[in-house]
Design a protein around this motif. Structure first.
Motif, mmCIF file in Angstrom:
data_model
loop_
_atom_site.group_PDB
_atom_site.id
_atom_site.type_symbol
_atom_site.label_atom_id
_atom_site.label_comp_id
_atom_site.label_asym_id
_atom_site.label_seq_id
_atom_site.Cartn_x
_atom_site.Cartn_y
_atom_site.Cartn_z
ATOM 1 N N GLU A 53 -66.902 6.414 -93.658
ATOM 2 C CA GLU A 53 -68.213 6.883 -93.202
ATOM 3 C C GLU A 53 -68.095 7.879 -92.046
ATOM 4 N N GLN A 54 -66.994 7.816 -91.311
ATOM 5 C CA GLN A 54 -66.828 8.662 -90.135
ATOM 6 C C GLN A 54 -66.006 9.916 -90.407
ATOM 7 N N ILE A 55 -65.555 10.100 -91.630
ATOM 8 C CA ILE A 55 -64.724 11.262 -91.959
ATOM 9 C C ILE A 55 -65.461 12.566 -91.670
ATOM 10 N N ASN A 56 -66.722 12.648 -92.029
ATOM 11 C CA ASN A 56 -67.479 13.880 -91.794
ATOM 12 C C ASN A 56 -67.749 14.116 -90.312
ATOM 13 N N ASP A 57 -67.750 13.063 -89.500
ATOM 14 C CA ASP A 57 -68.051 13.195 -88.077
ATOM 15 C C ASP A 57 -66.874 13.712 -87.268
ATOM 16 N N ILE A 58 -65.666 13.625 -87.784
ATOM 17 C CA ILE A 58 -64.517 14.065 -86.988
ATOM 18 C C ILE A 58 -64.279 15.559 -87.074
ATOM 19 N N ASN A 59 -65.055 16.280 -87.828
ATOM 20 C CA ASN A 59 -64.875 17.727 -87.950
ATOM 21 C C ASN A 59 -65.603 18.491 -86.853
ATOM 22 N N GLN A 60 -65.682 17.928 -85.681
ATOM 23 C CA GLN A 60 -66.286 18.603 -84.536
ATOM 24 C C GLN A 60 -65.215 19.396 -83.801
ATOM 25 N N LYS A 61 -65.519 19.881 -82.614
ATOM 26 C CA LYS A 61 -64.611 20.783 -81.921
ATOM 27 C C LYS A 61 -63.849 20.149 -80.757
ATOM 28 N N HIS A 62 -64.388 19.064 -80.165
ATOM 29 C CA HIS A 62 -63.791 18.536 -78.939
ATOM 30 C C HIS A 62 -63.471 17.055 -79.063
ATOM 31 N N ILE A 63 -62.338 16.673 -78.463
ATOM 32 C CA ILE A 63 -62.035 15.262 -78.237
ATOM 33 C C ILE A 63 -61.943 15.063 -76.734
ATOM 34 N N ILE A 64 -62.149 13.836 -76.310
ATOM 35 C CA ILE A 64 -62.099 13.521 -74.884
ATOM 36 C C ILE A 64 -60.986 12.505 -74.663
#
Length: 155
Positions: A70-81
Motif C-alpha cells: 500500500e505504501q509503494i506509491n508513497d515512496i516516490n517522493q523527493k525527500h527522506i529525513i
C-alpha cells in the motif's frame, strides 16, 4: 389573592433552565461546526517511519527498506529525513518478489540512492528514516481508514 413565592415558582424555574439549555446547545453546535471546518481544511504532511539498512553494491552505498504494497506509491517522493536532516533520494530498484513475515504481511525490498552523511555510511548499519508523503487533511485520512476497514470487514 394567593401569595407567589419567587423561589418555588415553576414558571420562573422553567424560563431559567430553558435559557441555559439554549446557550448550551448553541455553544456545542458552534464548537462542532468549528471542529468540522478545522478537520476538513487543515493540511499537513504525514510521514512514513521506516528502518533502513545501508548496503554496498558495486562500490556504492544504498538504503534498503521493506515497504508494504500500500505504501509503494508513497515512496516516490523527493525527500527522506534522517536525524532531522532532509536528503534528496531516488528509487533505484523495487523487487518483484515479496517477503512474508510471521503474520503473513507482504513487504517489498526497495533500494534508495541518497547522499547521506559519511558518519552513517557503515556497511549493514540500520538507521531510522522518515519519508514525507504529500499534503492531506484529517478528513481525507479518516475517510481512507474507514474505507480500508470496510473493505477488510467485507472480505
Amino acid at each position: 389573592m394567593n401569595d407567589i413565592d419567587i423561589f418555588y415558582n415553576g414558571e420562573i424555574i422553567q424560563r431559567r433552565k430553558s435559557f441555559k439549555i439554549k446557550y448550551y446547545i448553541i455553544s456545542i453546535t458552534s464548537l462542532l461546526i468549528g471542529l468540522l471546518i478545522f478537520i476538513s481544511c487543515f493540511k499537513y504532511n504525514p510521514y512514513i517511519n521506516l528502518n533502513a539498512m545501508i548496503i554496498k553494491e558495486n562500490n556504492t552505498y544504498y538504503l534498503k527498506i521493506l515497504v508494504n504494497p500500500e505504501q509503494i506509491n508513497d515512496i516516490n517522493q523527493k525527500h527522506i529525513i534522517i536525524s532531522n536532516k532532509k536528503y534528496k533520494y531516488k528509487v533505484k530498484n523495487i523487487s518483484e518478489d515479496y517477503i512474508l513475515d510471521e503474520k503473513y504481511n507482504r513487504y517489498y525490498e526497495v533500494l534508495l540512492e541518497s547522499n547521506i552523511d559519511s558518519k552513517l555510511i557503515i556497511d549493514n548499519n540500520i538507521i531510522n528514516i522518515s519519508i514525507e508523503m504529500p499534503k492531506t487533511t484529517f478528513l481525507n485520512q479518516i475517510i481512507k481508514r474507514i474505507k480500508k476497514e470496510v473493505v477488510w470487514c467485507t472480505i
